[in-house]
Design an enzyme around this catalytic site. Structure first.
Site, PDB file in Angstrom:
ATOM      1  N   ASN B 132       0.853  -1.195   0.000  1.00 58.58           N
ATOM      2  CA  ASN B 132       0.000   0.000   0.000  1.00 58.58           C
ATOM      3  C   ASN B 132       0.884   1.238   0.000  1.00 58.58           C
ATOM      4  O   ASN B 132       1.312   1.716   1.034  1.00 58.58           O
ATOM      5  CB  ASN B 132      -0.929  -0.038   1.220  1.00 58.58           C
ATOM      6  CG  ASN B 132      -1.879   1.148   1.248  1.00 58.58           C
ATOM      7  OD1 ASN B 132      -1.655   2.135   0.554  1.00 58.58           O
ATOM      8  ND2 ASN B 132      -2.911   1.062   2.058  1.00 58.58           N
ATOM      9  N   CYS B 135      -2.265   5.255   0.201  1.00 56.96           N
ATOM     10  CA  CYS B 135      -3.233   5.952   1.059  1.00 56.96           C
ATOM     11  C   CYS B 135      -2.886   7.432   1.157  1.00 56.96           C
ATOM     12  O   CYS B 135      -1.785   7.784   1.559  1.00 56.96           O
ATOM     13  CB  CYS B 135      -3.242   5.337   2.451  1.00 56.96           C
ATOM     14  SG  CYS B 135      -4.709   4.357   2.680  1.00 56.96           S
ATOM     15  N   ASN B 200      -5.514   3.865  -6.263  1.00 56.62           N
ATOM     16  CA  ASN B 200      -5.903   4.088  -4.877  1.00 56.62           C
ATOM     17  C   ASN B 200      -6.831   5.310  -4.876  1.00 56.62           C
ATOM     18  O   ASN B 200      -7.129   5.868  -5.927  1.00 56.62           O
ATOM     19  CB  ASN B 200      -4.657   4.332  -4.022  1.00 56.62           C
ATOM     20  CG  ASN B 200      -4.881   3.923  -2.569  1.00 56.62           C
ATOM     21  OD1 ASN B 200      -5.890   4.299  -1.979  1.00 56.62           O
ATOM     22  ND2 ASN B 200      -3.958   3.168  -2.006  1.00 56.62           N
ATOM     23  N   THR B 201      -7.275   5.718  -3.721  1.00 62.29           N
ATOM     24  CA  THR B 201      -8.263   6.806  -3.664  1.00 62.29           C
ATOM     25  C   THR B 201      -7.633   8.153  -3.995  1.00 62.29           C
ATOM     26  O   THR B 201      -6.423   8.338  -3.894  1.00 62.29           O
ATOM     27  CB  THR B 201      -8.907   6.872  -2.281  1.00 62.29           C
ATOM     28  OG1 THR B 201      -7.871   6.986  -1.312  1.00 62.29           O
ATOM     29  CG2 THR B 201      -9.748   5.644  -2.012  1.00 62.29           C
ATOM     30  N   CYS B 340     -39.140  12.087 -29.771  1.00 62.76           N
ATOM     31  CA  CYS B 340     -38.921  13.354 -29.071  1.00 62.76           C
ATOM     32  C   CYS B 340     -40.116  13.699 -28.185  1.00 62.76           C
ATOM     33  O   CYS B 340     -41.260  13.590 -28.602  1.00 62.76           O
ATOM     34  CB  CYS B 340     -38.674  14.476 -30.083  1.00 62.76           C
ATOM     35  SG  CYS B 340     -38.472  16.093 -29.305  1.00 62.76           S
ATOM     36  N   CYS B 384     -23.880  21.766 -37.597  1.00 63.62           N
ATOM     37  CA  CYS B 384     -23.590  20.817 -36.506  1.00 63.62           C
ATOM     38  C   CYS B 384     -22.136  20.383 -36.546  1.00 63.62           C
ATOM     39  O   CYS B 384     -21.639  19.928 -37.574  1.00 63.62           O
ATOM     40  CB  CYS B 384     -24.514  19.599 -36.598  1.00 63.62           C
ATOM     41  SG  CYS B 384     -24.195  18.354 -35.319  1.00 63.62           S
ATOM     42  N   CYS B 387     -20.635  17.464 -31.671  1.00 62.53           N
ATOM     43  CA  CYS B 387     -19.966  17.484 -30.362  1.00 62.53           C
ATOM     44  C   CYS B 387     -20.538  16.478 -29.378  1.00 62.53           C
ATOM     45  O   CYS B 387     -19.957  16.221 -28.339  1.00 62.53           O
ATOM     46  CB  CYS B 387     -20.010  18.892 -29.772  1.00 62.53           C
ATOM     47  SG  CYS B 387     -21.622  19.363 -29.104  1.00 62.53           S
ATOM     48  N   CYS B 390     -25.988  17.427 -27.380  1.00 61.08           N
ATOM     49  CA  CYS B 390     -27.440  17.243 -27.440  1.00 61.08           C
ATOM     50  C   CYS B 390     -27.821  15.808 -27.110  1.00 61.08           C
ATOM     51  O   CYS B 390     -28.769  15.559 -26.364  1.00 61.08           O
ATOM     52  CB  CYS B 390     -27.983  17.651 -28.803  1.00 61.08           C
ATOM     53  SG  CYS B 390     -27.209  16.804 -30.195  1.00 61.08           S
TER      54      CYS B 390
END
Lengths: 454, 433
Positions: B132, B135, B200-201, B340, B384, B387, B390
Site C-alpha cells: 500500500n 493511502c 488508490n483513492t 422526441c 452541426c 460534439c 445534445c
C-alpha cells in the site's frame, strides 16, 4: 321539517377520514425525489399551460436545491393563490397535462403537490415574502372576496394602492372558502391564504352588501376605481314539478353546508340524486358519499362521452361508488307532506351534434321510471348575478349574462373593472386569479400606473 | 459458457473479481462471507502497526436522489494487530484454499521492518502481497502510503526490499495523486514488482456543512482531506489504467468505480487482468458479485470470448494521443421526431452551452395524449459540429443519435498536418499520458 330518511351518522373519526385531504402533503424526501424527476425543460409546456404562467421548472429547481423560500416566491409572485391552486387546480388538464413525461411514457411530474409543498413551507413558518408598496394615494374597492378579487387586491397592494375588499359573507375567500369539496380544500386553509393578502395591508369588510350596506354612489366617491369580482349567483332552477319540496338543494348551497357546519350536522338524505355531470356535480356526489349516503345517483341527460366533468373528477366519483344514470332526464320531483320522496325520470335518445358539438337529448316516451330518494341536488350551473350587475350604471352584460369587458378588463362604466366567474361564466380558481391580476394591470394602466414601490 | 478463471502474476484466481483492501475485508468473517458470495479474491484491509481511527470517517456525494455517487474516507489502515489479522488469514486460507487472499501491507520505511512483515504475511498463507503505497491521508504524514508512492525512488527502493525476501508475487498499489502515474509504475517494475494495482483513492474534501462551516466528514466540527472513490472516479481510473497498460509489461489489477460487470469489463478491455471493488460492496453488500459474474459471463458468451484473455486489453490500442485522431472524421446529430418528447433540453444546451446548431420550433404537428403540442427541435445539419452534447442531455433513449457522415476528405490528424506542412511553425501536439 326533517327529510324523510337521513343518512346514518358516522363517528367523528370516520368523517375526518372520509374528508381527509385527497392529495396529502409531501414530506421533504418525497419532494426531493419528485423534484429531481423534473427535466427542467426549456420553454416548458407546463408554464404555457398554466393560466397564471407560473415558472414551474424554476420553482421545482428551487425545491431540489432546498431553496423553499425562493420557490414559494416564484409561485406566489405569479399566483398569490398558489396555495389553493396547488390543491384544487385540475392539473391533469393544465400543467401536468402538458408535462413532457407523458410522451416519455412516465407519469407527469406532480406539479400541484410540489407547489403546495413549497407554499406550505412559507405559510407554516409564517414567512412574509411580500410587502405593500409605498402608498400611491389611490384607493380601490374590490367587490367580492373570491380568488379574482384576492388576486387583484394583492397585486394592487404591492404597487402601493389602498385596497378595501367588500364581501357579503361572514368569511372571506369566496368559493375557496364556501364552494369546494372539503376533501380538496378546507375552509381554514382558504382563510390562511386570505391572510397572505391581508398582510399586504388589504382591508376586508365582511358582511357588507354593496348596494345595501354601502351605496354604489358612496363607493364611487370614496374610491378611485372598483373591481367587480362577484362570481355567479345561485344555481339554476330545473323548472320541474316538485322542485319546491323540502330536500331539493342547489349544488353550491349544499357544498356550502358541508363547509360551514360540522359534518354530523349537515342535513343529508339516506339516498340522494344529483342532477348534472359537471365538476360541481362531482363535488356534490363525492361529498354526499363521504357524509355516509347509502346510494348516490348522478343523473345526466346525455351520455358518458358528453360528460363535462374532467376525467380526474369522474374517477373520483367512480372510486366513491356513485351510481351513474346516463341518458336520463328528471321530469318530476316526487314528495309527500312537502318532503322529497323520489325523482321521476325518463330515458333519452341523443340526436345529432349541435353547434357546440354536443348531442341534444330527447325523452323516449314510455321509459319513465322512479328513483326512491330523500334528497335531490341540482348541479346544473349557476345563474349570473344579474340583479347586482344591473345596479351598476353603464355596466353592460353579454347575452349569456357575463360582464362585458375590454382589454383592460374595464366594464362599460370606466370606473369599474371586472374578472373571474362574472366575466368568464364560471371557470377554475386559477383562471379567476389570472383575470384578477390582468384587471389589476388594466386598472393601474387606466389610472396612469401610479405605482409606488417600497 | 465463458471461463472466468484468470492467471495473475502466476497465481490462479477463480474469477477476476476481488474485494479491494478496505472496510469490507477487515476481518476473516467478512472475507469468508465474501468468498461464499462468489468473490474470487480479497485484498485484506492493510496490515501494519495498529492505528486509532476517528469518528466519523466517511462522506458521500449524492446526485439527484442517487445515493453515494462518490464516497470518501479518512479511515486509516487496520486497527487490529498484525497477529490477529495473520491468524485470521491462516484460518480463511485453510477453509478457502482456492480463493486468493492478498495481504495488503504498510510499514515504516525501514528495510528490516518490511522484511519481517513480508515473512509473517507469507507464513500466514497469503497468496500474494499488495504494497500500500497509496493511502493519501493519515499514513502519508507518517512517511508511509502516498508519501512513498508519490516518489519513484522510494517506490523502487521499498519494492526492492520486499522482493529481497518475498517468495510470493508482489503487487504495488499506485496512487493517482501524482503528476504521472506511469513514472511510479515504471519505478515499481524496476524494483521487481510482479504486478501493479490502480487506482488508490483520490485526495478530496467532501464538502462543507453550511450551517456550521464544518467540512465533511465531520470530526468534532473539523475534518481533513481523505480518499475519494465510488462511481464518480471510474473515468479517472480508466484513464490512468490505460496509460499504465500502454507502458507496462507486468499484470494490472484495475480499481476505481467498479459497481457492475460492465465497469469491470471496461477495466479489463483497458488492460486489467483482475479488478478490485470496495465502494459498491460497502453500499450494497457482497452479493453484488453475483451479477458481476453472471453479467460478465453473458457478455463474453454473446461476444464469443471464451476467456478473459480473449478481450483483455482490446481497447488499449484505440486510446490515442489527441494529435493522432482523424480530424476529417465527422458525425452530426439526428433527432428522432417520433421519440422526441419536446423538452428542448438539446436546444438550450446547444444554444447556450455549445455551438448554436439547433432550432427551436413553437409549432408542432405532434400532440401529446392530453392534446398539448410537442415542440420538436431541428438540427441545423450544415452547422452541426458533432460534439455529442445534445445526445448527452437528451432524456430519451435513442432519440438523438450521432450519425457518421462522409466529409469527402481522406483521414488527416493534427500530427499529419504538422508533418505535411513544413511551412508552418506549429509545434506537434504534445503527447500526454
Amino acid at each position: 321539517m326533517p327529510l324523510r330518511e337521513t343518512a346514518p351518522k358516522l363517528s367523528p373519526d370516520q368523517y375526518e377520514k372520509n374528508f381527509a385531504e385527497i392529495s396529502p402533503a409531501m414530506d421533504s424526501r418525497q419532494a426531493a425525489i419528485e423534484a429531481a424527476r423534473c427535466l427542467y425543460c426549456f420553454d416548458a409546456p407546463c408554464i404555457a399551460a398554466c393560466p397564471t404562467h407560473i415558472d414551474v421548472p424554476a420553482f421545482i429547481k428551487k425545491i431540489s436545491t432546498g431553496n423553499l423560500r425562493g420557490s414559494a416566491r416564484e409561485i406566489l409572485t405569479a399566483n398569490i393563490l398558489g396555495h389553493s391552486c396547488g390543491r384544487v387546480c385540475p392539473t391533469e388538464a393544465l400543467c401536468e397535462g402538458a408535462c413532457v413525461m407523458h410522451e416519455k411514457g412516465e407519469s407527469p411530474i406532480e406539479i400541484g403537490r410540489l407547489q403546495r409543498y413549497a407554499v406550505d413551507y412559507v405559510l407554516d413558518n409564517k414567512i412574509e415574502l411580500f410587502s405593500a408598496g409605498a402608498p400611491n394615494g389611490k384607493r380601490v374597492a374590490c367587490i367580492g372576496s373570491g380568488p379574482a378579487s384576492l388576486a387583484c387586491a394583492a397585486e394592487l397592494a404591492k404597487w402601493g394602492y389602498d385596497v378595501t375588499v367588500f364581501d357579503r359573507n361572514e368569511l372571506p375567500g369566496g368559493l375557496n372558502s364556501y364552494g369546494i369539496a372539503a376533501y380538496k380544500l378546507r375552509t381554514a386553509d382558504s382563510i390562511r391564504e386570505v391572510d397572505l393578502v391581508r398582510q399586504l395591508g388589504v382591508k376586508f369588510r365582511q358582511k357588507m352588501v354593496v348596494g345595501a350596506d354601502i351605496s354604489f354612489a358612496d363607493l364611487e366617491k370614496q374610491f378611485d376605481a372598483v373591481f367587480v369580482g362577484v362570481g355567479l349567483g345561485e344555481t339554476w332552477a330545473l323548472n320541474l314539478p316538485g322542485e319546491d319540496l323540502h330536500g331539493v338543494y342547489g349544488a353550491i348551497e349544499f357544498i356550502e353546508e358541508t363547509k360551514v357546519r360540522p359534518f354530523n350536522e349537515v342535513e343529508i338524505g339516506r339516498r340522494v340524486a344529483c342532477i348534472g355531470a359537471g365538476n360541481t356535480a362531482i363535488d356534490v356526489v363525492t361529498a354526499a358519499r363521504r357524509l355516509g349516503v347509502e346510494i348516490v345517483y348522478l343523473v345526466y341527460r346525455r351520455g358518458e362521452p358528453e360528460m363535462p366533468a374532467f376525467a380526474y373528477e369522474y374517477q373520483l366519483a367512480k372510486q366513491d361508488a356513485v351510481s351513474f344514470l346516463w341518458q336520463t332526464q328528471p321530469i318530476r320531483v316526487l314528495g309527500q307532506n312537502g318532503v322529497v320522496t323520489g325523482l321521476e325520470c325518463v330515458r333519452t335518445q341523443l340526436g345529432s351534434p349541435d353547434a357546440k358539438g354536443r348531442r341534444s337529448p330527447a325523452p323516449v316516451p314510455g321509459t319513465e321510471f322512479k328513483l326512491v330518494v330523500d334528497m335531490v341536488v341540482r348541479a346544473v350551473g349557476q345563474k349570473p348575478a344579474t340583479d347586482f350587475l344591473k345596479a351598476i350604471k353603464g355596466l353592460e352584460v353579454n347575452p349569456d349574462g357575463t360582464v362585458k369587458i375590454n382589454d383592460l378588463h374595464q366594464t362599460g362604466n370606466a370606473k369599474y373593472f371586472a374578472g373571474g366567474d362574472c366575466t368568464n361564466g364560471g371557470k377554475e380558481v386559477v383562471d379567476a386569479v389570472a383575470e384578477g391580476m390582468a384587471a389589476a394591470r388594466g386598472l393601474d394602466a387606466w389610472l396612469g400606473a401610479p405605482r409606488g414601490f417600497s | 459458457m465463458a471461463d472466468l478463471t484468470v492467471k495473475f502474476a502466476g497465481v490462479t484466481s477463480p474469477n477476476p473479481f476481488w474485494l479491494a483492501s478496505g472496510p469490507p475485508t477487515n476481518t476473516g468473517g467478512q472475507v469468508m462471507r465474501a468468498f461464499d458470495a462468489g468473490w474470487g479474491g480479497a485484498v485484506w484491509k492493510t496490515i501494519g502497526e495498529p492505528i486509532v481511527n476517528t469518528s466519523s470517517r466517511y462522506g458521500a456525494i449524492d446526485l439527484n436522489g442517487v445515493k453515494m455517487m462518490g464516497l470518501n474516507n479518512i479511515e486509516l489502515i487496520s486497527d487490529r494487530s498484525p497477529e490477529t489479522n495473520f491468524r485470521e488469514i491462516y484460518e480463511v486460507k485453510k477453509r478457502y484454499p482456492k480463493n486468493l487472499v492478498i495481504a495488503s501491507l504498510m510499514v515504516e520505511s525501514k528495510r528490516e521492518s518490511w522484511h519481517a512483515m513480508v515473512r509473517r504475511a507469507e507464513d500466514a498463507g497469503s497468496d500474494l502481497l499488495e504494497l500500500n503505497f497509496g493511502c493519501p491521508h493519515g499514513m502519508s504524514e507518517r512517511g508511509m502510503g502516498a508519501a512513498v508512492g508519490q516518489v519513484p525512488e522510494y517506490t523502487e527502493m521499498i519494492t526492492t526490499w520486499v522482493k529481497e525476501v518475498a517468495r510470493i508475487p508482489v503487487i504495488v498499489k499506485l496512487t493517482p495523486n501524482v503528476i504521472s502515474v506511469t513514472h511510479i509504475a515504471a519505478a515499481a517494475e524496476r524494483g521487481g514488482a510482479d504486478a501493479v494495482s490502480l487506482i488508490n483513492t483520490i485526495n478530496s474534501l467532501m464538502g462543507v456543512d453550511l450551517a456550521t462551516f464544518a467540512p465533511r466528514p465531520v470530526v468534532g466540527g473539523k475534518s481533513s482531506h481523505g480518499g475519494y472513490c465510488g462511481p464518480a472516479v471510474k473515468p479517472i481510473a480508466l484513464h490512468l489504467l490505460s496509460t499504465v497498460a500502454k507502458n507496462s509489461r507486468i499484470p494490472i489489477s484495475g480499481i476505481g468505480g467498479i459497481g457492475y460487470w460492465n465497469d469491470a469489463a471496461e477495466h479489463i478491455a483497458l488492460g486489467a487482468t483482475t479488478v478490485q471493488v470496495c465502494t459498491a460492496a460497502m453500499h450494497y453488500g457482497f452479493r453484488i458479485v453475483e451479477d458481476m459474474i453472471d453479467g460478465l459471463s453473458q457478455y463474453m458468451d454473446d461476444r464469443g470470448f471464451r476467456t478473459i484473455e480473449n478481450f483483455r486489453g482490446r481497447a488499449v490500442p484505440n486510446v490515442k494521443d489527441w494529435g493522432d485522431l482523424d480530424l476529417n472524421y465527422k458525425v452530426i446529430a439526428k433527432i428522432n421526431a417520433e421519440l422526441c418528447i419536446g423538452c428542448q433540453l438539446c436546444y438550450v444546451a446547444c444554444e447556450d452551452g455549445a455551438h448554436q446548431c439547433i432550432e427551436s420550433y413553437k409549432e408542432s404537428a405532434k400532440k401529446n395524449a392530453g392534446g398539448f403540442g410537442v415542440h420538436v427541435p431541428r438540427i441545423i445539419e450544415d452547422d452541426c459540429v458533432g460534439c455529442n452534447l445534445c445526445a448527452l442531455v437528451c432524456p430519451v433513449e435513442n432519440c438523438i443519435t450521432m450519425k457518421e457522415v462522409d466529409s469527402g476528405d481522406a483521414p488527416m490528424s493534427w500530427n499529419d498536418r504538422v508533418r505535411q506542412s513544413s511551412a508552418t511553425l506549429t509545434l506537434p501536439f504534445p503527447s500526454g499520458d
